[in-house]
Write an enzyme that holds these catalytic residues in place. Structure first.
Site, PDB file in Angstrom:
ATOM      1  N   ARG A  47      -8.256  17.174  15.418  1.00 15.67           N
ATOM      2  CA  ARG A  47      -7.756  18.416  14.811  1.00 15.67           C
ATOM      3  C   ARG A  47      -7.387  18.091  13.368  1.00 15.67           C
ATOM      4  O   ARG A  47      -6.391  17.423  13.094  1.00 15.67           O
ATOM      5  CB  ARG A  47      -6.569  18.931  15.624  1.00 15.67           C
ATOM      6  CG  ARG A  47      -6.978  19.131  17.090  1.00 15.67           C
ATOM      7  CD  ARG A  47      -5.842  19.225  18.068  1.00 15.67           C
ATOM      8  NE  ARG A  47      -6.327  19.023  19.438  1.00 15.67           N
ATOM      9  CZ  ARG A  47      -5.537  18.810  20.486  1.00 15.67           C
ATOM     10  NH1 ARG A  47      -4.214  18.771  20.324  1.00 15.67           N
ATOM     11  NH2 ARG A  47      -6.051  18.630  21.679  1.00 15.67           N
ATOM     12  N   SER A  55       4.199  22.610  30.564  1.00 18.10           N
ATOM     13  CA  SER A  55       3.389  21.469  30.146  1.00 18.10           C
ATOM     14  C   SER A  55       4.104  20.140  30.390  1.00 18.10           C
ATOM     15  O   SER A  55       5.323  20.049  30.288  1.00 18.10           O
ATOM     16  CB  SER A  55       3.092  21.603  28.645  1.00 18.10           C
ATOM     17  OG  SER A  55       2.534  20.412  28.124  1.00 18.10           O
ATOM     18  N   HIS A  63      -9.395  24.371  26.368  1.00 21.35           N
ATOM     19  CA  HIS A  63      -8.206  23.861  25.681  1.00 21.35           C
ATOM     20  C   HIS A  63      -7.970  24.612  24.366  1.00 21.35           C
ATOM     21  O   HIS A  63      -7.534  24.022  23.368  1.00 21.35           O
ATOM     22  CB  HIS A  63      -8.333  22.351  25.421  1.00 21.35           C
ATOM     23  CG  HIS A  63      -7.061  21.595  25.646  1.00 21.35           C
ATOM     24  ND1 HIS A  63      -6.770  20.939  26.821  1.00 21.35           N
ATOM     25  CD2 HIS A  63      -5.973  21.417  24.851  1.00 21.35           C
ATOM     26  CE1 HIS A  63      -5.571  20.367  26.725  1.00 21.35           C
ATOM     27  NE2 HIS A  63      -5.074  20.646  25.539  1.00 21.35           N
ATOM     28  N   THR A 123      -4.940  19.036  34.111  1.00 18.59           N
ATOM     29  CA  THR A 123      -5.815  19.257  32.948  1.00 18.59           C
ATOM     30  C   THR A 123      -6.901  18.187  32.939  1.00 18.59           C
ATOM     31  O   THR A 123      -6.612  16.990  32.919  1.00 18.59           O
ATOM     32  CB  THR A 123      -5.006  19.222  31.641  1.00 18.59           C
ATOM     33  OG1 THR A 123      -4.115  20.341  31.632  1.00 18.59           O
ATOM     34  CG2 THR A 123      -5.913  19.325  30.423  1.00 18.59           C
ATOM     35  N   LYS A 150      -7.774  22.570  35.550  1.00 21.52           N
ATOM     36  CA  LYS A 150      -7.899  23.324  34.291  1.00 21.52           C
ATOM     37  C   LYS A 150      -8.857  22.598  33.357  1.00 21.52           C
ATOM     38  O   LYS A 150      -8.745  21.383  33.166  1.00 21.52           O
ATOM     39  CB  LYS A 150      -6.510  23.425  33.641  1.00 21.52           C
ATOM     40  CG  LYS A 150      -6.484  24.063  32.254  1.00 21.52           C
ATOM     41  CD  LYS A 150      -5.035  24.096  31.760  1.00 21.52           C
ATOM     42  CE  LYS A 150      -4.898  24.731  30.402  1.00 21.52           C
ATOM     43  NZ  LYS A 150      -5.445  23.926  29.314  1.00 21.52           N
ATOM     44  N   TYR A 201      -0.856  15.824  32.886  1.00 16.47           N
ATOM     45  CA  TYR A 201      -1.819  14.868  32.338  1.00 16.47           C
ATOM     46  C   TYR A 201      -1.606  13.575  33.116  1.00 16.47           C
ATOM     47  O   TYR A 201      -0.462  13.157  33.320  1.00 16.47           O
ATOM     48  CB  TYR A 201      -1.540  14.575  30.862  1.00 16.47           C
ATOM     49  CG  TYR A 201      -1.849  15.719  29.926  1.00 16.47           C
ATOM     50  CD1 TYR A 201      -3.144  16.217  29.803  1.00 16.47           C
ATOM     51  CD2 TYR A 201      -0.847  16.270  29.131  1.00 16.47           C
ATOM     52  CE1 TYR A 201      -3.426  17.250  28.928  1.00 16.47           C
ATOM     53  CE2 TYR A 201      -1.127  17.302  28.246  1.00 16.47           C
ATOM     54  CZ  TYR A 201      -2.421  17.792  28.151  1.00 16.47           C
ATOM     55  OH  TYR A 201      -2.700  18.810  27.288  1.00 16.47           O
TER      56      TYR A 201
END
Length: 331
Positions: free
Chosen positions: A165, A106, A243, A156, A219, A130
Site C-alpha cells: 500500500r 478484528s 480485502h 481471513t 473470508k 489471522y
C-alpha cells in the site's frame, strides 16, 4: 451539513482525520485498481424493476447462521478503530448492538476482546482471526473469543503477506505510541505484521475446528474452486472479499466474484460479501446475486470519524432506509 449519504461521511472523514490515518484507511494495493473496481462494478449492474406489487409491508430482517439481525448489513473486520475515534472498537460494538446487526471484531483491534464484549454484551459478535507463526497466540485468541461469547470465527485467508500500500510506505505508517494492538499485547511486537504465517493451508481449518465449537466463516474467497474447497473443508460461511482491494491488485471486484461463488456453493453454506457497498441499492444488488448479507468496512470507519457510535449508527440507518426504499421501488 446534513449527512444524506455515505459519501458525505467519506468527505467528512477525509477532511478531519489526520492524513496518515486517512491514507491508511483509504489505501489500496499498488495502483488501487481492485479497490476502485469494487465500487465501479456496482454501477454497471442494472435492476429489472417490477410494478404494481404490494410493497406496503416489507420485512428486511435476515438471519446469520440462525441469529436474526435487523437488516442484511453487518460491520466488516477492520483494524485500528482508535485512529478514527478515541473509544475505538467499543463504539463500533455499541453501534452494531443498537442497530441489531453483526460486528466482526478484528485481531488487530485497539481495544481488547474483553472491552468489546463488555461494551455491547447483547450484540451479535464474530471474531476475525489471522493465524500467526506462533500458533499458541492464535489458539489463545480463539479460545478467549469463544469464552467471551463471540458467536462465529472468521478466518481471513487472503493475507499470507501484507499487500503493498504505497501511501503507507510513503508515510512510514505505524500506530501512534499511545495505541496498542490490545489483543496481542505481550505476545510479541507486531508493528510490521510480519508475524503472519504464510504457510497456512486448507488443512489448518481442521486445526481450528479442533480448538473451538464456534462456526467457522472463511473470508477472502474469490473463485468457484476455492468456494468448493471451503465447503469441502466444512466451513459454515464464506465471505467473498478482496480485502477492500488492499491485497492483490488486479483481482476481481467482489460483486463480480460473488456470482461464481454463489453458483458453486448452491446454498450449502451461507455466502456473504464485503467491498464497495456505498448505497442501499448496492445491498439489494448483492442479495439479488446470491449474498445472504453484506459487510461494510471503510464506511463504518467514516461513521466513527464523524461522531463515534452515533455516527456509525447514522451510516447504518442511511443504508437501512436506502435498502428498504430500493426493495420497494424494485418491486
Amino acid at each position: 451539513m446534513a449527512m444524506v449519504c455515505l459519501s458525505d461521511f467519506e468527505a467528512y472523514a477525509k477532511k478531519y482525520l489526520p492524513k496518515i490515518a486517512w491514507d491508511f484507511f483509504a489505501a489500496g494495493a499498488d495502483e488501487c485498481s481492485t479497490r476502485d473496481e469494487n465500487i465501479l462494478a456496482y454501477k454497471r449492474i442494472r435492476f429489472r424493476p417490477r410494478m404494481l406489487r404490494d410493497v406496503s409491508m416489507m420485512d428486511i430482517r435476515t438471519k446469520l447462521l440462525g441469529t436474526e439481525i435487523s437488516f442484511p448489513v453487518g460491520i466488516a473486520p477492520t483494524g485500528f478503530h482508535q485512529l478514527a475515534w478515541p473509544d475505538g472498537e467499543k463504539s463500533t460494538a455499541r453501534a452494531a448492538e443498537a442497530m441489531n446487526t453483526c460486528y466482526i471484531a478484528s485481531t488487530y483491534s485497539t481495544c481488547t476482546l474483553e472491552e468489546i464484549s463488555t461494551a455491547a454484551p447483547g450484540g451479535l459478535r464474530w471474531f476475525q482471526l489471522y493465524i500467526h507463526r506462533n500458533r499458541a497466540v492464535s489458539q489463545q485468541l480463539v479460545q478467549r473469543a469463544e469464552a467471551l461469547g463471540f458467536q462465529g470465527l472468521v478466518l481471513t485467508a487472503d493475507l499470507p503477506y501484507t499487500g503493498k500500500r504505497r501511501d503507507d510506505v510513503r508515510n512510514g505508517f505505524r500506530l501512534p505510541p499511545h495505541m496498542k494492538l490490545k489483543n496481542l499485547e505481550g505476545a510479541f511486537e507486531v508493528c510490521k505484521m510480519s508475524l503472519l504465517d504464510p504457510s497456512v493451508t486448507w488443512n489448518d481449518i481442521y486445526w481450528l475446528r479442533s480448538l473451538t465449537h464456534l462456526p467457522i466463516i472463511i473470508k477472502g474467497i474469490l473463485t468457484k474452486e476455492d468456494a468448493e474447497l471451503a465447503v469441502r473443508h466444512g466451513v459454515q460461511g464464506i465471505i467473498v472479499s478482496n480485502h477492500g482491494g488492499r491485497q492483490l491488485d488486479g483481482g476481481p471486484a467482489t460483486i463480480d466474484a460473488l456470482v461464481e461463488v454463489a453458483e458453486a456453493v448452491q446454498g450449502r453454506v451461507e455466502v456473504y460479501l464485503d467491498g464497495g457497498i456505498r448505497k442501499g441499492s448496492d445491498v439489494l444488488k448483492a442479495l439479488a446475486l446470491g449474498a445472504k448479507c453484506v459487510f461494510i468496512g471503510r464506511p463504518a470507519l467514516w461513521g466513527l470519524a464523524y461522531k463515534g457510535e452515533e455516527g456509525l449508527q447514522e451510516v447504518l440507518r442511511i443504508l437501512q432506509d436506502e435498502f428498504r426504499l430500493s426493495m420497494a421501488l424494485a418491486g
